[in-house]
Design an enzyme around this catalytic site. Sequence first.
Site, mmCIF file in Angstrom:
data_model
loop_
_atom_site.group_PDB
_atom_site.id
_atom_site.type_symbol
_atom_site.label_atom_id
_atom_site.label_comp_id
_atom_site.label_asym_id
_atom_site.label_seq_id
_atom_site.Cartn_x
_atom_site.Cartn_y
_atom_site.Cartn_z
ATOM 1 N N ARG A 155 0.148 5.936 -17.267
ATOM 2 C CA ARG A 155 0.025 7.013 -16.274
ATOM 3 C C ARG A 155 0.722 8.272 -16.787
ATOM 4 N NH1 ARG A 155 1.048 4.640 -10.367
ATOM 5 N NH2 ARG A 155 -0.102 6.514 -9.759
ATOM 6 N N ASN B 47 -0.451 8.669 0.638
ATOM 7 C CA ASN B 47 -0.724 9.569 -0.485
ATOM 8 C C ASN B 47 -1.035 11.001 -0.074
ATOM 9 O OD1 ASN B 47 -0.185 7.442 -2.127
ATOM 10 N ND2 ASN B 47 -2.320 6.979 -2.623
ATOM 11 N N ASP C 5 -7.735 2.305 -5.461
ATOM 12 C CA ASP C 5 -6.694 1.659 -4.631
ATOM 13 C C ASP C 5 -7.238 0.559 -3.744
ATOM 14 O OD1 ASP C 5 -4.770 4.713 -4.078
ATOM 15 O OD2 ASP C 5 -4.973 3.380 -5.793
ATOM 16 N N ARG D 119 6.185 -0.674 -0.028
ATOM 17 C CA ARG D 119 6.155 0.703 -0.517
ATOM 18 C C ARG D 119 5.021 1.478 0.135
ATOM 19 N NH1 ARG D 119 5.880 1.531 -6.601
ATOM 20 N NH2 ARG D 119 5.715 3.581 -5.678
#
Length: 462
Positions: A122, A23, A308, A400
């Site tokens: 989102r 991220n 997360d 991912r």
Amino acid sequence: MDMFIIRGGRALAGEVTVSGAKNAALPIMAASLAVDGPCRLRNVPDLVDVRTLSTLLRELGMSVTRDKNGDLVLSTSNDSPFVAEYEQVRRMRASICVLGPLLGRRKRACVSLPGGCNIGHRPIDLHLKGLAALGADIRVERGYVVAEAERLKGADVYLGGPFGSTVTGTCNVMSAAVFAEGTTTIEAAACEPEVVDLGHFLNSMGANISGLGTPFLRIAGVERLTGTEHTVIPDRIEAATLMMAAAITGGDITLDSVRADHMTAVIEKLREIGVTIDVDGQRMRVRCLQELSPTDCIALPYPGIPTDVQAQLTALLSTVPGISIVTDKVFPDRFMHVSELLRMGAQIRREGNNSIVSSSSQLSGASVMASDLRASAALILAALAADGESVVRRIYHLDRGYERLEDKLRQLGADVRRVNDEPSNVPASLLPQEESGETPLQPPHFTRTSQVTRASTEDSPG
Ligand code: EPZ
């Protein structure tokens, strides 16, 4: 499609190195769109999301290559493209990170609205609000955001939303404001370390951003950014996941390349429940020397416990005696992992944005299905602690955001294998008995009398 086969019950032990932060790498790669000259990025993890964004950047006129050292080298070969097609954006929401750099450097952007997501609603309203405040003309047409601005102008922007700030929204507005005329302030900016790393990257190329890591950013506009080299910070979410793998298996592991200063809330919470954590610079030893205690934890914007790691914490607390409560105030619907954990014997009741977790004496191996990136990590943690074998399907979710997690877990002694998702690969212990070739369940034995009685009763319809 791949799946993991995991045999639980092994206490993890050994040492692994944590990869670079997904991220942080993604918005930094996107920001390279705004740079004159090549950028060299070190410690970029080899993930599906990184490859997806690399493909999108190539479609936007960038050259993106990995050199022999594994560094990612990005440079602009054609600065005219400005459309991020749905075909790429639908694969990864973080594609929205190209919006700010495109608008700031190429003065226009047409980016597909990101698709739905298994962790809840989102929106990107705050992204668009911030860019409009800088003077951009923003329209939403046929599923695309169309943004144009001949010259952005510095402004005072407020990015607070109902669930706190926005990480990628702050990245987008910050990247665009670098090129705005005058000074921009961002109030209620996200403080996540990944946003700070992007800010450091931009400043190393000539931007003038202050207040990084606080909710108040000040950005003085500049004319251009010149290429640089940058090392992406370690992934605090991967580190937290591995720490919980040690805790849930009663192990003793050492992590290398960890930024403990990015993980205070996680370290505090794990210590509170009884995990022994020793930090020595960028190395961290994680041991489970005692029975763990239940707790309440709330996922909040940084510096709180990251959303997360909420699913992974829920898996860990499913093995801890007592009642724990896990709340997510960032993504109130991020609970797809719960139903799969129940299949492994976890005792969890969902109440709105809370999981009420009562310990399960022992999780049992089962076939489960990943629904999103962090849910897949939670199911793997549970399988590492479960009795017997588990199959975790749809591992493409995991790929991912985790770089070769099965290799890291095997390095720590876990029994985990990646196989094709096909019936012949499913362990017999997880097949219904008639399929396993073992003696099928026998119906209860009826004596003749009861059979005769039953027959006569059956003959006369009621
Ligand atoms: C980033 O997503 C991360 N992804 C997420 O990690 C992480 O969970 C999230 O930040 C929160 O920390 C990347 O950085 C690529 P937000 P982002 O905008 O930026 C609401 C993972 O597993 N919101 O900070 O999309 C939103 O609905 C991923 O690695 C608005 O209301 O998250 C949410 O409730 C999953 N309006 C909250 O704010 C907006 O315009 C936080 O969202 C934007 C967001």
